[in-house]
Structure formats: structure tokens, C-alpha cells
Design an enzyme around this catalytic site. Structure first.
Site, PDB file in Angstrom:
ATOM      1  N   HIS A  85      16.905  45.117  85.925  1.00 46.47           N
ATOM      2  CA  HIS A  85      17.923  45.690  85.046  1.00 46.47           C
ATOM      3  C   HIS A  85      18.641  46.861  85.702  1.00 46.47           C
ATOM      4  O   HIS A  85      19.756  47.212  85.298  1.00 46.47           O
ATOM      5  CB  HIS A  85      17.336  46.067  83.680  1.00 46.47           C
ATOM      6  N   ASP A 221      10.638  42.170  86.045  1.00 41.44           N
ATOM      7  CA  ASP A 221      11.794  43.065  86.123  1.00 41.44           C
ATOM      8  C   ASP A 221      11.876  43.725  87.501  1.00 41.44           C
ATOM      9  O   ASP A 221      11.502  44.879  87.688  1.00 41.44           O
ATOM     10  CB  ASP A 221      11.691  44.126  85.025  1.00 41.44           C
ATOM     11  N   SER A 644      13.166  53.950  85.325  1.00 38.09           N
ATOM     12  CA  SER A 644      13.228  52.518  85.589  1.00 38.09           C
ATOM     13  C   SER A 644      13.327  52.276  87.090  1.00 38.09           C
ATOM     14  O   SER A 644      14.175  52.846  87.769  1.00 38.09           O
ATOM     15  CB  SER A 644      14.444  51.900  84.891  1.00 38.09           C
TER      16      SER A 644
END
Length: 709
Positions: A85, A221, A644
Site C-alpha cells: 500500500h 502487504d 507502514s
């Protein structure tokens, strides 16, 4: 809303008491207590190799990826691991309906096939230098809070002036500890970044919005990029002559896996937290920021999602915008729910009661802080309604209707500028934006959001354009939208290019889209002006609250709040109990991936080759001892947005995973750390390597890594 206006304030609200393994620590400021606790949990890596500006150290391997994520260097040829992402926008930009890398994934069989991600940057931390003594003595004590920040900004600009004309250096002055300490933070910025491997979205975004912030999770991810440099290993613009960058420090990758209780450490770039926001500020955020944001974004996203699921072209155009919008939409819902369930307001009020008792314990404290809590309460409660209207305004007109944003951008276009400047503006600011714009979709959004705004705010906060809609279109927002999109030259790029080349500013502002933008801009100024006195009191009050709390508990250990600077958190691999009678294990496996599969579902579909591979269970060295494939795992690390893509390390500072999310039950984490509930969700590095090697059939990438067991 308040974050946009008070960002510099909230970056100053900077400390918290240590509970359990709470804390986002500056590597440069680790204290003995933290190091001792790290070793107790299983940390064996040399402490002096965590941060060193003269010699290679672990800090040299952890990067800022793009504008708001983290990543890690894993090979001596510039490979960077980050989240899928985090690379989503770059992958989208490189995709087309014919070459849909979001949907199908991508691998480069060699360096020549790697795809240049125009506009993407990777920044390596060069240094952190304390400059407190160069700033605070120059700031007059009599200034207001806004003036104080303006003075600090002016001084900071002078300290950073030497970097002004260097496109490969980024430097910022960052406040810590409630503005009592300042650092100059300098980064080397690399601008030639190329996509190497990314899995299909069915792996990298498996579970979509449904699983976002949730556990159990089964998402791969990750994405892989490569940093390129010139022949001297220095940052450079894109060139076919560039070569892979040789990082100062490369992280070894572990195949040893994790078990309950193992040491876990994240290093990354958490964005912002508000751990010492007053109870009054929290209440306003819940009611006047989160709730309006949820409503407006929900209405917009319903329209977007319906179009995206029906049209691949629109899906590609809006994939990144939708992901960004929905992430904080769901975050706002989860935050409000968690704040209530964890009774955070009661905890804050208890702390403020203790502070009140301390203030009233002697005359010195009363003279210094006697006004504090009453002023904060009056300021927040007195501005609750206006703060709510402001959020509705920002979400509708600044973040909702795209055409308004385009018009505001065009307002910055200099008709009298040089041809070179105008060409650069058009290419960088206009053409790129219109590539991902669908006027017909924006046409559907506009009447829905404008109608919702009218229903939620008093008439005095309606921009003047509402009078036009009422008198000329009988209050029919759909008729107005039809007229606007039929008559504006801003709704498609060719017409806009003609307009910019052939008319003057006076003619430009007569366009219906510009009329709408100017009307909303005027109201924006008016709302801001009405809120200004409240903002001023909030800024001063929160700053004084922090000072009072630090003075009251002067013997406590403090860590600075998140400010998108490199931070470390330490903890352990562990599950959690979300509610009575329920226990969540610390890991998930391929079994859960297959259990969630729903054919052709936009969130839970899997390609046949992935299903076949997982069912075959030929995981080899990437599998766990029990024969399963570990997909995701939990740890109690303290992270937030910006983390992230952060590497997760074991006690030897070997890579065991990539952090990509937090859990729903603790979405209050930006405001309070709850050790029994707050968890970091990471993708197991073995699942990353398995996917690269076996699913994407790119074993040459794995061979680049320093693999340890």
C-alpha cells in the site's frame, strides 16, 4: 480539521509516561532504562550500532519511502522492501488497462526491465543535530502562540538556507519535548527509484477495506523497489547510466520465524501522535472531527466504489485516491469506538484531576497554571459547533469535490510567467492530476456533498454559490451540476489547456468551476477567522498543559511524540484478548487465506495459480516447522501512521517482517497507548520471500538478500 490548522502545535505535544513497552524512541536518545528493558526482552544487537553518524549503523538502512511511509534496505544493490500500500500510488501510475500491475502484479527479470517510478523518492537519514540553543534564545517571550511559531519558522529557515538549492537533500527543523528541544534533521534524497516486484492486489491488498485495521489478517502487504545512484553512489536524477545504490548498511533477512514472546523491534517514521491532548481536545476530535469526516467520506466513497467496481479504467484512476480516503475514514470510526470502549476520556479526566490537585497545592503552581484547565475547557466547549462546521467544510470542498481542488491549483498559475515556468507548472501540477480524474464521477459526487453540507451547517456558513443554486436552479443540485460540468472548461484537459494559453486571468475566473472555487475559498477564510481566537487558546493551553504535566512528574522517563522522524519501538510477539471469552493467536497461516477466498469478490478473490500454490503447501525453507505458511503476526510494538513499511527486527536486528497496520480495538493509539490491547500487524518476511520466489517466480531477487536462519 484541527490537525490541519494546529499541526505545528500537535507536533509539540511531545511526551508521555512509560507504560509497559510504550514509546516511539529516538535512537539518538535511548536511555539506560530502555536499553535494559530491551535486553530483558531479548535484544542482543550492539547498542552502539543502532545509531552512528560516522560509521555504518542500523539507522542507515531504514528509509522514508515516498512522502509518508517507511522502508528498509535489504541488499547491497539498493533493494528496498516496503508495503504494497506504500507503493500503491507508484504502481498505479505505472499501470494501464493493458498492463494492470495493480491487478496482476509485476516482476522484473533483470535490472533493465525495472520500471522507473517518476516522482517517487527514497530518503536516507544523514544526521540529527540539536539546534535548540540556536532557536529558543531568539524567540521573544511576549509573542502570541501563532507569532511564536512564525518566529521559530523564520529562524529555522535561516538555519536551513544552505540546503535551499540542493534537490538531493531534505532538511527540517523538528520540535521535540513540547518545543523545549529542536533538532535539525537532514536526509539524502534519491530520485531514481524503480519498481522491481509487486504481488497482485489479491495478495498485497487481500481483504480490502473489510479487513483493514482488523485481526485476524491474511495480507501479503509488500512491494520491492530499487534505489539508483550515479557512478559515485550519490543521488541523481533518473538516467539510464545510473547504477544500483550501495547502502551504508544492509539488513540481514531471517528465515528463523517468530514465536510467542520473541523480541520484536520496529524502526520507522511514525507520523504524529497526540498522547497528551487534553480530555477537552479529545472530546472535540471525536464529535467535531471524526464524526463529520466519517459521514462525508462515506457518501463520497460509496459513489467512487460503485464506479470502480464497474469500470477498470475508473478503478485504476481512483484506486490510490480511494485507498487514502477510506483508510482515515475507517480509522476515524475505529478511533471513536476504541476511545469509548477503553474509557479514555475518564482516564484523561482522572489525570487532569490529579493535575488540578497539584496546581492547587501551593501558590507558586496556582500563579503559573491556575487558569489552565478552565481555559482549555471553555475554549473547546465554546468552539465545538464551529469546529464541526469546519470539518464539514474541509471534507466537502477541500477533500471532496475534485473540481474545486483543480480550480484552486489553477489559481496559482502565473499568466505572466516565463514559458518555461508555465510549462513546468502545467506538466507537474495539472496534467498529472487530470490523468487520474473522471469528470462524470465528480459530477455525481458534487450534488451529494453540497446537499449534505447544506443539511449539516447553518445558513450563515453556506458559500455564496448556494444563493445562485437557489435562485437560478430552484435549489436543485443536480441541475446545477449538469450546468457546471457542461459549461466549465476545467472538466477536461484539452479545453483547459486552450483556456490557459489564450485567455487572461479576468476571463479565467469567470469559468463556472472557478466561480465555485472562489466562493468556497471566501467562506473558508471566514470560518478560519471565526475560529482563530479558539485556535490561539488551544495552542497556548495544550502547550502549557504539557509543561505542567512534565513539571508535576519530573522524575518520569519521557519519549517525544511522533513527528515523522526516525523512531524505534521495542516489545514482544504476542496475541491479545479483544473481549471476554475471545483470544487472538499471534499468527495467521495460508489456511485463513483460503478460508476467506470468495470468487470474483473485489476484496477476497485469488488467482487460480495462488490457490493452487497454497493448497500444494510446497513451502520449502519458507514454511514453519509445522508445515504451514505463516502469513501475518502480531507484536505489541508502539506504531502509528507513517510506520507502514517499517522493518520488524528480532533481537539480532535481523528482518522478520514488515509492519503494515494496527488493530481495530486500539485505534485510540494516537491518543493513548493501551499495552494489553494495542498490537502491530506485520507480514511475515517468510511469506514475502515465498511470494517473490514461488508466486511471482523471481528467485533472483531472493538471491540478492543476505539470508540467515
Amino acid at each position: 480539521m484541527r490537525k490541519l490548522f494546529l499541526f505545528f502545535l500537535l507536533s509539540l505535544i511531545a511526551v508521555s509516561w512509560v507504560k509497559a513497552d510504550e514509546g516511539m524512541w529516538l535512537l539518538k536518545e535511548l536511555n539506560r532504562e530502555s536499553v535494559a528493558r530491551m535486553k530483558e526482552l531479548g535484544f542482543t544487537f550492539p547498542v552502539n550500532k543502532l545509531y552512528d553518524e560516522k560509521n555504518a549503523s542500523l539507522k542507515d538502512a531504514v528509509v522514508i519511502f515516498g512522502g509518508g511511509c517507511s522502508g528498509v534496505a535489504v541488499s547491497d544493490k539498493g533493494l528496498i522492501f516496503t508495503n504494497h500500500h506504500c507503493g500503491y500510488g507508484a504502481i498505479q501510475k505505472l499501470s494501464s488497462v493493458e498492463a494492470d500491475y495493480l491487478k496482476n502484479g509485476f516482476k522484473a527479470d533483470n535490472q533493465q526491465q525495472e520500471l522507473y517510478a517518476d516522482g517517487l523518492t527514497v530518503s536516507f537519514l544523514r544526521s540529527m543535530e540539536e539546534v535548540t540553543d540556536q532557536i529558543l534564545p531568539k524567540v521573544p517571550m511576549v509573542l502570541s502562540e501563532v507569532q511564536r511559531e512564525q518566529a521559530i519558522d523564520s529562524i529555522s529557515d535561516e538555519l536551513l538556507r544552505q540546503y535551499d538549492n540542493d534537490p538531493f537533500t531534505s532538511a527540517r527543523i523538528i520540535p521535540f519535548y513540547s518545543g523545549n528541544k529542536y533538532y535539525k534533521v537532514v536526509y539524502d534524497v534519491f530520485r531514481d527509484i524503480r519498481l522491481v516486484v509487486t504481488p497482485p492486489s489479491s495478495v498485497g491488498k487481500y481483504g480490502g477495506d473489510t479487513d483493514n485495521w482488523m485481526w485476524p489478517r491474511h495480507t501479503g502487504d509488500f512491494s520491492v523497489f530499487r534505489v539508483y545512484a550515479d557512478r559515485n553512489n550519490k543521488p541523481a536524477k533518473y538516467s539510464v547510466d545510473n547504477v544500483p545504490y550501495r547502502p551504508k548498511y544492509v539488513v540481514p533477512v531471517s528465515l528463523g520465524g517468530v514465536k510467542e514472546g520473541d523480541y520484536a523491534m520496529t524502526i520507522g517514521y511514525p507520523g504524529s501522535t497526540q498522547r497528551y491532548l487534553s480530555s477537552f481536545g479529545i472530546a472535540q476530535q471525536m464529535e467535531s472531527e471524526n464524526k463529520p469526516r466519517i459521514e462525508v467520506r462515506g457518501a463520497k466513497q460509496d459513489i467512487w466504489w460503485d464506479a470502480m467496481t464497474k469500470n477498470d479504467t475508473i478503478r485504476l484512476k481512483y484506486a490510490n485516491k480511494y485507498a487514502g480516503s477510506s483508510n482515515y475514514w475507517k480509522n476515524s470510526m475505529g478511533m471513536n469506538e476504541a476511545l469509548v470502549k477503553l474509557d479514555v476520556l475518564a482516564q484523561k479526566r482522572q489525570l487532569e484531576k490529579r493535575l488540578s490537585d497539584w496546581i492547587n497545592s501551593n501558590e507558586k503552581n496556582r500563579a503559573k497554571y491556575g487558569h489552565l484547565l478552565k481555559t482549555l475547557e471553555e475554549t473547546y466547549t465554546g468552539s465545538t459547533d464551529l469546529a464541526r462546521y469546519t470539518t464539514y467544510f474541509l471534507e466537502t470542498f477541500n477533500n471532496g469535490i475534485e473540481l474545486i481542488r483543480f480550480a484552486n491549483t489553477i489559481l496559482q498559475f502565473d499568466m505572466d510567467g516565463t514559458e518555461e515556468d508555465k510549462s513546468e507548472f502545467i506538466n507537474d501540477r495539472i496534467i498529472e492530476s487530470y490523468k487520474n480524474y473522471e469528470p462524470k464521477l465528480d459530477r455525481k459526487v458534487l450534488p451529494v456533498l453540497m446537499r449534505l453540507y447544506e443539511q449539516r451547517v447553518p445558513a450563515e456558513y453556506l458559500p455564496d454559490i448556494y444563493n445562485k443554486i437557489k435562485t437560478e436552479f430552484d435549489g436543485d443540485y443536480d441541475k446545477y451540476a449538469d450546468w457546471l460540468f457542461a459549461n466549465s472548461q476545467f472538466t477536461n484537459l484539452p479545453d483547459l489547456m486552450k483556456l490557459l494559453k489564450n485567455v487572461d486571468t479576468e476571463t479565467l475566473v469567470q469559468d463556472p468551476a472557478m466561480e465555485l472555487a472562489l466562493s468556497t475559498k471566501d467562506m473558508g477564510y471566514e470560518i478560519t477567522e471565526r475560529m482563530m481566537s479558539a485556535y490561539e487558546n488551544m495552542m497556548r493551553g495544550e502547550r502549557e498543559l504539557m509543561a505542567a504535566l512534565m513539571e508535576m512528574d519530573s522524575k518520569k522517563n519521557f519519549y517525544p511524540d511522533a513527528t515523522f522522524t526516525q523512531r524505534m519501538s521495542y516489545g514482544s510477539v504476542k496475541g491479545y484478548k479483544p473481549r471476554d471469552g475471545v483470544w487472538y493467536d499471534y499468527y495467521t497461516t495460508e489456511k485463513g487465506v483460503l478460508e476467506k477466498y470468495r470468487e470474483n469478490d473485489p476484496e477476497f478473490h485469488l488467482e487460480p495459480k495462488i490457490i493452487e500454490a497454497l493448497k500444494k503447501r510446497d513451502f520449502g525453507r519458507y514454511g514453519a516447522k509445522d508445515g504451514t505458511m505463516r502469513v501475518n503476526f502480531l507484536s505489541d510494538n508502539d506504531i502509528t501512521g507513517g510506520n507502514s513499511g517499517s522493518p520488524v527486527f528480532n533481537g539480532k536486528a535481523e528482518l522478520i517482517g514488515l509492519a503494515f497496520d494496527g488493530n481495530w480495538e486500539a485505534l485510540s493509539g494516537d491518543i493513548v497507548f493501551e499495552p494489553e490491547m494495542q498490537r502491530t500487524i506485520s507480514v511475515d518476511i517468510r511469506y514475502v520471500l515465498y511470494t517473490i520466489d514461488k508466486i511471482m517466480e523471481a528467485p533472483h531477487i531472493v538471491r540478492e538478500l543476505n539470508i540467515v536462519k
